[in-house]
Design a protein around this motif. Structure first.
Motif, mmCIF file in Angstrom:
data_model
loop_
_atom_site.group_PDB
_atom_site.id
_atom_site.type_symbol
_atom_site.label_atom_id
_atom_site.label_comp_id
_atom_site.label_asym_id
_atom_site.label_seq_id
_atom_site.Cartn_x
_atom_site.Cartn_y
_atom_site.Cartn_z
ATOM 1 N N ASN A 9 3.687 94.314 -26.659
ATOM 2 C CA ASN A 9 2.747 94.799 -25.472
ATOM 3 C C ASN A 9 1.717 93.699 -25.220
ATOM 4 O OD1 ASN A 9 3.880 97.550 -25.666
ATOM 5 N ND2 ASN A 9 2.579 97.807 -27.619
ATOM 6 N N SER A 10 2.246 92.534 -25.453
ATOM 7 C CA SER A 10 1.320 91.340 -25.401
ATOM 8 C C SER A 10 0.763 91.249 -24.206
ATOM 9 C CB SER A 10 2.185 90.063 -25.699
ATOM 10 O OG SER A 10 1.233 89.088 -25.567
ATOM 11 N N LYS A 11 -0.298 91.043 -23.766
ATOM 12 C CA LYS A 11 -1.043 90.621 -22.404
ATOM 13 C C LYS A 11 -0.870 89.265 -22.024
ATOM 14 C CE LYS A 11 -3.333 94.948 -22.413
ATOM 15 N NZ LYS A 11 -3.650 95.280 -23.600
ATOM 16 N N MET A 12 -0.502 88.347 -23.087
ATOM 17 C CA MET A 12 -0.468 86.926 -22.562
ATOM 18 C C MET A 12 0.825 86.529 -22.005
ATOM 19 S SD MET A 12 -0.968 83.774 -25.220
ATOM 20 C CE MET A 12 -0.117 82.332 -25.037
ATOM 21 N N PRO A 13 0.466 85.664 -20.799
ATOM 22 C CA PRO A 13 1.701 85.188 -20.335
ATOM 23 C C PRO A 13 2.521 84.313 -21.041
ATOM 24 C CG PRO A 13 -0.143 84.300 -19.113
ATOM 25 C CD PRO A 13 -0.669 85.335 -20.264
ATOM 26 N N SER A 14 3.963 84.269 -20.788
ATOM 27 C CA SER A 14 4.418 83.215 -21.502
ATOM 28 C C SER A 14 4.518 81.636 -20.886
ATOM 29 C CB SER A 14 5.910 83.759 -21.484
ATOM 30 O OG SER A 14 7.188 82.754 -21.359
ATOM 31 N N PHE A 15 4.555 80.860 -21.932
ATOM 32 C CA PHE A 15 4.482 79.315 -21.390
ATOM 33 C C PHE A 15 5.654 78.805 -21.645
ATOM 34 C CE2 PHE A 15 -0.064 80.715 -21.389
ATOM 35 C CZ PHE A 15 -0.515 80.177 -20.103
ATOM 36 N N GLY A 16 7.012 79.241 -21.645
ATOM 37 C CA GLY A 16 8.060 78.691 -21.913
ATOM 38 C C GLY A 16 8.436 77.549 -21.109
ATOM 39 N N HIS A 17 7.859 77.285 -19.958
ATOM 40 C CA HIS A 17 8.179 76.198 -19.360
ATOM 41 C C HIS A 17 7.502 74.796 -19.938
ATOM 42 C CE1 HIS A 17 3.946 77.635 -18.113
ATOM 43 N NE2 HIS A 17 3.652 76.388 -18.020
ATOM 44 N N LEU A 18 6.527 74.973 -20.846
ATOM 45 C CA LEU A 18 6.105 73.943 -21.576
ATOM 46 C C LEU A 18 7.271 73.208 -22.680
ATOM 47 C CD1 LEU A 18 2.474 75.083 -22.814
ATOM 48 C CD2 LEU A 18 2.911 73.645 -20.788
ATOM 49 N N SER A 19 7.377 72.037 -22.725
ATOM 50 C CA SER A 19 8.273 71.359 -23.610
ATOM 51 C C SER A 19 8.078 71.659 -24.971
ATOM 52 C CB SER A 19 8.418 69.877 -23.204
ATOM 53 O OG SER A 19 7.305 69.119 -23.670
ATOM 54 N N ASP A 20 9.010 71.561 -25.958
ATOM 55 C CA ASP A 20 8.423 71.702 -27.473
ATOM 56 C C ASP A 20 7.453 70.619 -27.909
ATOM 57 O OD1 ASP A 20 10.132 73.542 -27.706
ATOM 58 O OD2 ASP A 20 12.008 72.511 -28.409
ATOM 59 N N ARG A 21 7.659 69.559 -27.298
ATOM 60 C CA ARG A 21 6.521 68.359 -27.466
ATOM 61 C C ARG A 21 5.201 68.793 -27.117
ATOM 62 N NH1 ARG A 21 8.091 62.830 -26.294
ATOM 63 N NH2 ARG A 21 6.465 62.229 -27.435
ATOM 64 N N GLU A 22 5.197 69.394 -25.976
ATOM 65 C CA GLU A 22 3.839 69.899 -25.391
ATOM 66 C C GLU A 22 3.218 70.937 -26.318
ATOM 67 O OE1 GLU A 22 3.822 69.018 -20.588
ATOM 68 O OE2 GLU A 22 5.336 70.564 -21.273
ATOM 69 N N ILE A 23 3.968 71.880 -26.752
ATOM 70 C CA ILE A 23 3.765 73.003 -27.220
ATOM 71 C C ILE A 23 3.060 72.450 -28.978
ATOM 72 C CG2 ILE A 23 4.472 75.088 -28.909
ATOM 73 C CD1 ILE A 23 6.263 75.592 -26.284
ATOM 74 N N GLN A 24 3.812 71.530 -29.224
ATOM 75 C CA GLN A 24 3.663 70.977 -30.596
ATOM 76 C C GLN A 24 2.232 70.036 -30.586
ATOM 77 O OE1 GLN A 24 4.955 71.492 -33.548
ATOM 78 N NE2 GLN A 24 3.165 70.765 -34.323
ATOM 79 N N ALA A 25 1.891 69.627 -29.322
ATOM 80 C CA ALA A 25 0.664 68.842 -29.123
ATOM 81 C C ALA A 25 -0.423 69.933 -28.884
ATOM 82 C CB ALA A 25 0.810 68.022 -27.564
ATOM 83 N N ILE A 26 -0.323 70.970 -28.455
ATOM 84 C CA ILE A 26 -1.328 72.176 -28.248
ATOM 85 C C ILE A 26 -1.497 72.536 -29.856
ATOM 86 C CG2 ILE A 26 -1.823 74.424 -27.658
ATOM 87 C CD1 ILE A 26 -0.247 74.041 -25.274
ATOM 88 N N ILE A 27 -0.592 72.797 -30.587
ATOM 89 C CA ILE A 27 -0.678 73.349 -32.086
ATOM 90 C C ILE A 27 -1.570 72.401 -32.705
ATOM 91 C CG2 ILE A 27 0.181 74.032 -34.170
ATOM 92 C CD1 ILE A 27 2.676 75.053 -32.476
ATOM 93 N N ASP A 28 -1.158 71.139 -32.788
ATOM 94 C CA ASP A 28 -1.925 69.862 -33.271
ATOM 95 C C ASP A 28 -3.412 69.800 -32.884
ATOM 96 O OD1 ASP A 28 0.430 69.391 -34.915
ATOM 97 O OD2 ASP A 28 1.073 67.620 -33.559
ATOM 98 N N TYR A 29 -3.499 70.228 -31.620
ATOM 99 C CA TYR A 29 -4.772 70.119 -31.182
ATOM 100 C C TYR A 29 -5.592 71.169 -31.616
ATOM 101 C CZ TYR A 29 -8.734 70.839 -27.597
ATOM 102 O OH TYR A 29 -9.969 71.118 -27.039
ATOM 103 N N LEU A 30 -4.940 72.418 -31.812
ATOM 104 C CA LEU A 30 -5.851 73.735 -32.510
ATOM 105 C C LEU A 30 -6.057 73.500 -33.872
ATOM 106 C CD1 LEU A 30 -3.661 76.537 -30.614
ATOM 107 C CD2 LEU A 30 -5.964 75.908 -29.980
ATOM 108 N N LYS A 31 -5.357 72.525 -34.486
ATOM 109 C CA LYS A 31 -5.637 72.377 -35.893
ATOM 110 C C LYS A 31 -6.610 71.416 -36.149
ATOM 111 C CE LYS A 31 -0.918 72.429 -37.769
ATOM 112 N NZ LYS A 31 0.098 71.558 -38.188
ATOM 113 N N SER A 32 -6.836 70.632 -35.164
ATOM 114 C CA SER A 32 -7.992 69.587 -35.015
ATOM 115 C C SER A 32 -9.369 70.221 -35.307
ATOM 116 C CB SER A 32 -7.692 68.655 -33.901
ATOM 117 O OG SER A 32 -8.141 69.117 -32.868
#
Ligand code: HEC
Length: 99
Positions: A76-99
């Motif tokens: 039931n998620s209301k969040m849109p999917s961001f599947g168009h981002l590359s794995d590296r971009e997603i990893q960059a977001i995760i690293d950013y969220l960790k910082s």
């Protein structure tokens, strides 16, 4: 002497390649529009969960799934999917969220 300058040149070029190619998580996060819904460190919208400490609450794997295809985490998620981002971009977001 020649050998040394060659080594320096190679080191500089490699440094540029590595720093130039890694996507900047903060920029990807901003460009993808995450902030229109989420708040992170006091910036952004407040209609969705604040992501400031999300990397402490959820696993990296879970967050990766949430960005790629949120319906796999919650049908039931209301969040849109961001599947168009590359794995590296997603990893960059995760690293950013960790910082
Ligand atoms: C249209 C609004 C919207 C946008 C844009 C959006 N999200 Fe979300 N996000 C949500 C909602 C709503 C939830 C709450 C859970 C659900 O519905 O899946 C959520 C949940 C999350 C969670 C889990 C938070 C928690 O505390 O459990 C993460 C991580 C997340 N989003 C990351 C992102 C990232 C990264 C982006 C940008 C690539 C993004 N979101 C863009 C709406 C959005």
């Amino acid at each position: 002497m020649k050998k040394l300058s060659m080594c320096v040149l190679i080191a500089v070029v490699f440094g540029l390649i590595i720093s130039g190619c890694a996507p900047d998580g903060a920029k990807v996060f901003e460009k993808a529009g995450c902030l229109s819904c989420h708040r992170y460190k006091g910036v952004g919208g407040s209609i969705c969960p604040d992501l400031t400490d999300v990397t402490k609450r959820k696993s990296e794997q879970w967050i990766r799934q949430q960005i790629k295809d949120p319906s796999k985490n919650n049908p039931n998620s209301k969040m849109p999917s961001f599947g168009h981002l590359s794995d590296r971009e997603i990893q960059a977001i995760i690293d950013y969220l960790k910082s």
